[in-house]
Design a protein around this motif. Structure first.
Motif, mmCIF file in Angstrom:
data_model
loop_
_atom_site.group_PDB
_atom_site.id
_atom_site.type_symbol
_atom_site.label_atom_id
_atom_site.label_comp_id
_atom_site.label_asym_id
_atom_site.label_seq_id
_atom_site.Cartn_x
_atom_site.Cartn_y
_atom_site.Cartn_z
ATOM 1 N N GLY A 1 -12.428 -9.990 39.040
ATOM 2 C CA GLY A 1 -11.335 -10.964 38.993
ATOM 3 C C GLY A 1 -10.830 -11.216 37.591
ATOM 4 N N LEU A 2 -11.705 -11.015 36.616
ATOM 5 C CA LEU A 2 -11.310 -11.289 35.229
ATOM 6 C C LEU A 2 -10.939 -10.022 34.463
ATOM 7 C CD1 LEU A 2 -13.917 -14.090 34.394
ATOM 8 C CD2 LEU A 2 -11.527 -14.339 35.068
ATOM 9 N N GLU A 3 -10.969 -8.885 35.161
ATOM 10 C CA GLU A 3 -10.500 -7.648 34.526
ATOM 11 C C GLU A 3 -9.000 -7.538 34.764
ATOM 12 O OE1 GLU A 3 -14.657 -5.333 35.744
ATOM 13 O OE2 GLU A 3 -12.740 -4.642 36.579
ATOM 14 N N PRO A 4 -8.221 -7.346 33.695
ATOM 15 C CA PRO A 4 -6.765 -7.328 33.891
ATOM 16 C C PRO A 4 -6.304 -6.246 34.873
ATOM 17 C CG PRO A 4 -7.310 -7.490 31.560
ATOM 18 C CD PRO A 4 -8.605 -7.259 32.283
ATOM 19 N N VAL A 5 -6.898 -5.064 34.786
ATOM 20 C CA VAL A 5 -6.433 -3.968 35.650
ATOM 21 C C VAL A 5 -7.625 -3.297 36.328
ATOM 22 C CG1 VAL A 5 -5.214 -1.743 35.722
ATOM 23 C CG2 VAL A 5 -4.456 -3.530 34.136
ATOM 24 N N ASN A 6 -7.587 -3.204 37.631
ATOM 25 C CA ASN A 6 -8.534 -2.390 38.398
ATOM 26 C C ASN A 6 -7.906 -2.204 39.786
ATOM 27 O OD1 ASN A 6 -9.091 -4.760 39.886
ATOM 28 N ND2 ASN A 6 -10.758 -5.313 38.509
ATOM 29 N N ASP A 7 -8.648 -1.637 40.729
ATOM 30 C CA ASP A 7 -7.995 -1.480 42.027
ATOM 31 C C ASP A 7 -8.635 -2.376 43.085
ATOM 32 O OD1 ASP A 7 -10.308 -0.164 42.280
ATOM 33 O OD2 ASP A 7 -9.433 1.844 42.558
ATOM 34 N N CYS A 8 -9.250 -3.458 42.639
ATOM 35 C CA CYS A 8 -9.891 -4.393 43.569
ATOM 36 C C CYS A 8 -8.805 -5.157 44.351
ATOM 37 C CB CYS A 8 -10.759 -5.372 42.773
ATOM 38 S SG CYS A 8 -11.497 -6.646 43.788
ATOM 39 N N PRO A 9 -8.797 -5.050 45.681
ATOM 40 C CA PRO A 9 -7.713 -5.701 46.444
ATOM 41 C C PRO A 9 -7.869 -7.217 46.534
ATOM 42 C CG PRO A 9 -9.238 -4.585 47.934
ATOM 43 C CD PRO A 9 -9.699 -4.266 46.543
ATOM 44 N N PHE A 10 -9.085 -7.726 46.320
ATOM 45 C CA PHE A 10 -9.329 -9.171 46.465
ATOM 46 C C PHE A 10 -10.039 -9.712 45.223
ATOM 47 C CE2 PHE A 10 -8.869 -7.718 50.897
ATOM 48 C CZ PHE A 10 -7.827 -8.560 51.266
ATOM 49 N N LYS A 11 -9.277 -9.783 44.133
ATOM 50 C CA LYS A 11 -9.866 -10.209 42.855
ATOM 51 C C LYS A 11 -10.209 -11.695 42.834
ATOM 52 C CE LYS A 11 -7.936 -7.911 39.086
ATOM 53 N NZ LYS A 11 -6.749 -7.556 38.257
ATOM 54 N N GLY A 12 -9.750 -12.438 43.828
ATOM 55 C CA GLY A 12 -10.048 -13.871 43.858
ATOM 56 C C GLY A 12 -11.369 -14.189 44.551
ATOM 57 N N ASN A 13 -12.075 -13.146 45.040
ATOM 58 C CA ASN A 13 -13.307 -13.380 45.815
ATOM 59 C C ASN A 13 -14.393 -14.105 45.037
ATOM 60 O OD1 ASN A 13 -12.424 -12.255 48.174
ATOM 61 N ND2 ASN A 13 -13.588 -10.349 47.981
ATOM 62 N N PHE A 14 -15.206 -14.851 45.778
ATOM 63 C CA PHE A 14 -16.412 -15.474 45.238
ATOM 64 C C PHE A 14 -17.476 -14.408 45.018
ATOM 65 C CE2 PHE A 14 -15.201 -19.730 46.438
ATOM 66 C CZ PHE A 14 -16.081 -20.567 45.748
ATOM 67 N N ASP A 15 -18.276 -14.612 43.984
ATOM 68 C CA ASP A 15 -19.491 -13.825 43.797
ATOM 69 C C ASP A 15 -20.574 -14.538 44.624
ATOM 70 O OD1 ASP A 15 -21.906 -12.838 42.851
ATOM 71 O OD2 ASP A 15 -21.057 -12.374 40.883
ATOM 72 N N ILE A 16 -20.864 -14.004 45.792
ATOM 73 C CA ILE A 16 -21.730 -14.706 46.756
ATOM 74 C C ILE A 16 -23.170 -14.896 46.221
ATOM 75 C CG2 ILE A 16 -22.656 -14.646 49.130
ATOM 76 C CD1 ILE A 16 -19.660 -15.228 49.042
ATOM 77 N N PRO A 17 -23.792 -13.847 45.642
ATOM 78 C CA PRO A 17 -25.149 -14.084 45.111
ATOM 79 C C PRO A 17 -25.161 -15.177 44.032
ATOM 80 C CG PRO A 17 -24.685 -11.726 45.231
ATOM 81 C CD PRO A 17 -23.400 -12.432 45.557
ATOM 82 N N ARG A 18 -24.135 -15.229 43.184
ATOM 83 C CA ARG A 18 -24.111 -16.285 42.150
ATOM 84 C C ARG A 18 -23.930 -17.656 42.786
ATOM 85 N NH1 ARG A 18 -19.638 -15.023 38.288
ATOM 86 N NH2 ARG A 18 -20.151 -17.003 37.305
ATOM 87 N N LEU A 19 -23.173 -17.718 43.870
ATOM 88 C CA LEU A 19 -22.993 -19.010 44.547
ATOM 89 C C LEU A 19 -24.338 -19.483 45.101
ATOM 90 C CD1 LEU A 19 -21.342 -21.343 45.730
ATOM 91 C CD2 LEU A 19 -20.707 -19.867 47.648
ATOM 92 N N GLU A 20 -25.070 -18.577 45.732
ATOM 93 C CA GLU A 20 -26.363 -18.991 46.309
ATOM 94 C C GLU A 20 -27.325 -19.402 45.195
ATOM 95 O OE1 GLU A 20 -28.229 -16.500 49.288
ATOM 96 O OE2 GLU A 20 -29.378 -18.296 49.867
ATOM 97 N N ALA A 21 -27.328 -18.631 44.091
ATOM 98 C CA ALA A 21 -28.231 -18.966 42.973
ATOM 99 C C ALA A 21 -27.892 -20.351 42.421
ATOM 100 C CB ALA A 21 -28.120 -17.897 41.880
ATOM 101 N N LEU A 22 -26.613 -20.645 42.309
ATOM 102 C CA LEU A 22 -26.203 -21.958 41.774
ATOM 103 C C LEU A 22 -26.635 -23.094 42.712
ATOM 104 C CD1 LEU A 22 -24.425 -23.458 39.535
ATOM 105 C CD2 LEU A 22 -22.682 -23.504 41.307
#
Ligand code: F0G
Length: 483
Positions: A155-176
């Protein structure tokens, strides 16, 4: 919109509407633009509309209304309490978000944030979200809470081919959640799409995963649906499992995952206002008392009845793929044309607007001289196009007075819906390209008047050195007596 092919093979976004009301535009000469930019403290928020040729500051409250919206405004039922207009609006919210029997009206999106934060956030609390929005964060921190951003690294990389750059990082959410404890998390917030990283969407699959974690830990899940219409379009276009679903079905599926949905109707619904849709009676009772206090009576919440009628129709139009595809397709056209010309932009294009990557465009401007702000000032001088800085200027300084450098230094060129034609978009592309070719001329900015809170709204800056004079001279050299 997407289904019409050109015989020539050209790939152009085609408007599925016609324009029946117009507003004349003016373009001041370049010398005037430089003077006006300085009068406005090199802050595009402080420019006057009369001096702007293309206003790409925001898509908030400036989208063109449809004939049906205008017609609905005439039948508004004006009463302080219990108007039919409110009944129609709340019924429409219930229709598009099934399972949400309660609705509280507010005058705009940040008012909903104020109420949510006032109702739920206590000192020391943590609110996890994919990414913050300026007003969201301000309300949470005002109540003594803290925001944790858990967007995927793509999400924070200016250019890539990720279609859903707004996604949550699920493992980081659980860790938090495990680290701070669910009792210190008043709610988890999904922003779909994600404003400050370029209007980037989340997938339905990702929202399902966030919802599953919230259920597992007994957490309340809140959706900020202000930019939902673009996100719906991207889910339909990019998520294989949703290809056969209608926009209404995708919306209902998203709603089924949430506990509270709030929105700015300055964006969702093509008008001005907002609201909070609520699943549980107890939550409604908890938030209700704030409405008469901050907004107005429970059946208008600070909105005019005319706007409420327009929102009701606008929400219906947000379920129409022909209508909601116009913004993202124009934005993609602009971003891809600029990319072809070598201009660094955020890719894949998201919703909301075309985002220029100021860090790469102006590598010679140090971070503390606000490259995205400098680019915004330069583009107004180059073409009378007003964008919005979305970088370090839009951040607040740390407690010790040091700068909090933004992850991305962006100049956002928002695309108000149904407002500009493709030739106007071509004009903006042309001026951005010219500026890019002359980027070595652009220098930095420094504050001459810096407010402590939300400084990007009212702060005044000046150019470091005489770069703006040089830019004007080069414009004259290249364009002769053209505006
Ligand atoms: N949430 C999101 C995702 C937004 O984009 C906005 C507004 C708000 C909440 C606040 O809503 O303006 O009605 O109070 N975004 C505007 C913009 C200001 O220009 O991007 P509001």
């Amino acid at each position: 919109m997407a289904k019409v092919k050109f015989f020539s093979g050209k790939s152009l976004p085609l408007e599925m509407h016609k324009v029946r009301i117009v507003q004349k535009l003016f373009l001041p000469p370049v010398e005037e633009r430089a003077r006006l930019m300085n009068e406005a403290g090199n802050n595009t928020f402080l420019l006057q509309n009369r001096d702007i040729f293309m206003d790409m500051l925001t898509d908030s409250g400036v989208n063109a209304m449809s004939d049906l919206q205008q017609a609905a405004m005439l039948r508004a039922d004006d009463s302080y309490a219990g108007s039919e207009t409110f009944n129609r609006m709340s019924a429409k919210v219930r229709e598009i978000f099934p399972g949400f029997p309660y609705f509280l009206p507010v005058h705009q999106g940040r008012a909903a944030e104020n109420i949510l934060a006032s109702a739920y956030v206590k000192p020391g609390d943590v609110v996890p979200m994919n990414f913050h929005f300026t007003t969201t964060k301000a309300h949470i921190t005002r109540m003594g809470g803290r925001v944790e951003e858990l967007i995927i690294k793509e999400g924070l990389e200016p250019v890539n081919d990720c279609p859903f750059k707004g996604n949550f990082d699920i493992p980081r959410l659980e860790a938090l959640i495990q680290e701070v404890g669910p009792e210190h998390i008043p709610f988890v917030r999904i922003e779909a799409g994600t404003n400050l990283v370029g209007g980037q969407p989340l997938s339905l699959e990702n929202m399902r995963a966030v919802s599953a974690l919230c259920k597992q830990y007994g957490l309340r899940l809140v959706l900020d649906a202000s930019l939902l219409q673009d996100n719906l379009y991207f889910i339909k276009q990019r998520e294989a499992a949703c290809k056969e679903m209608t926009i209404r079905e995708i919306t209902a599926e998203i709603a089924s995952l949430m506990d509270i949905i709030y929105f700015s109707a300055r964006k969702l619904g093509f008008a001005r206002g907002g609201g909070i849709a609520i699943r549980e009676k107890a939550e409604e009772l908890h938030m209700k008392e704030f409405i008469p206090l901050y907004e107005g009576f429970l059946t208008y919440g600070g909105m005019s009845v005319r706007e409420m009628e327009a929102i009701t129709v606008g929400l219906d139009e947000s379920m129409d793929e022909d209508i909601i595809s116009q913004g993202p397709q124009f934005i993609a056209y602009m971003a891809e044309e600029l990319h072809k010309r070598g201009v660094p932009v955020i890719l894949p294009a998201g919703g909301l607007g075309c985002h220029l990557n100021a860090t790469e465009i102006l590598p010679h401007v140090p971070h503390e001289q606000y490259p995205a702000g400098a680019l915004a000032a330069a583009l107004y001088i180059a073409g009378g196009v007003r964008g919005m800085e979305r970088g370090t200027l839009s951040e607040q300084r740390n407690e010790d007075g040091s700068e909090r450098f933004a992850e991305l230094e962006l100049l956002r060129l928002a695309m108000p819906r149904r407002v500009y034609t493709l030739s106007q978009v071509e004009y903006a592309i042309d001026r951005v390209e010219w500026l890019y070719k002359n980027r070595h001329l652009v220098g930095g900015l420094k504050f001459v008047d810096e407010p402590k809170v939300l400084r990007f709204f009212f702060g005044r800056l000046e150019p470091i050195g005489d770069w703006q004079e040089k830019l004007v001279a080069k414009f004259r050299e290249d364009f002769g007596d053209s505006l």
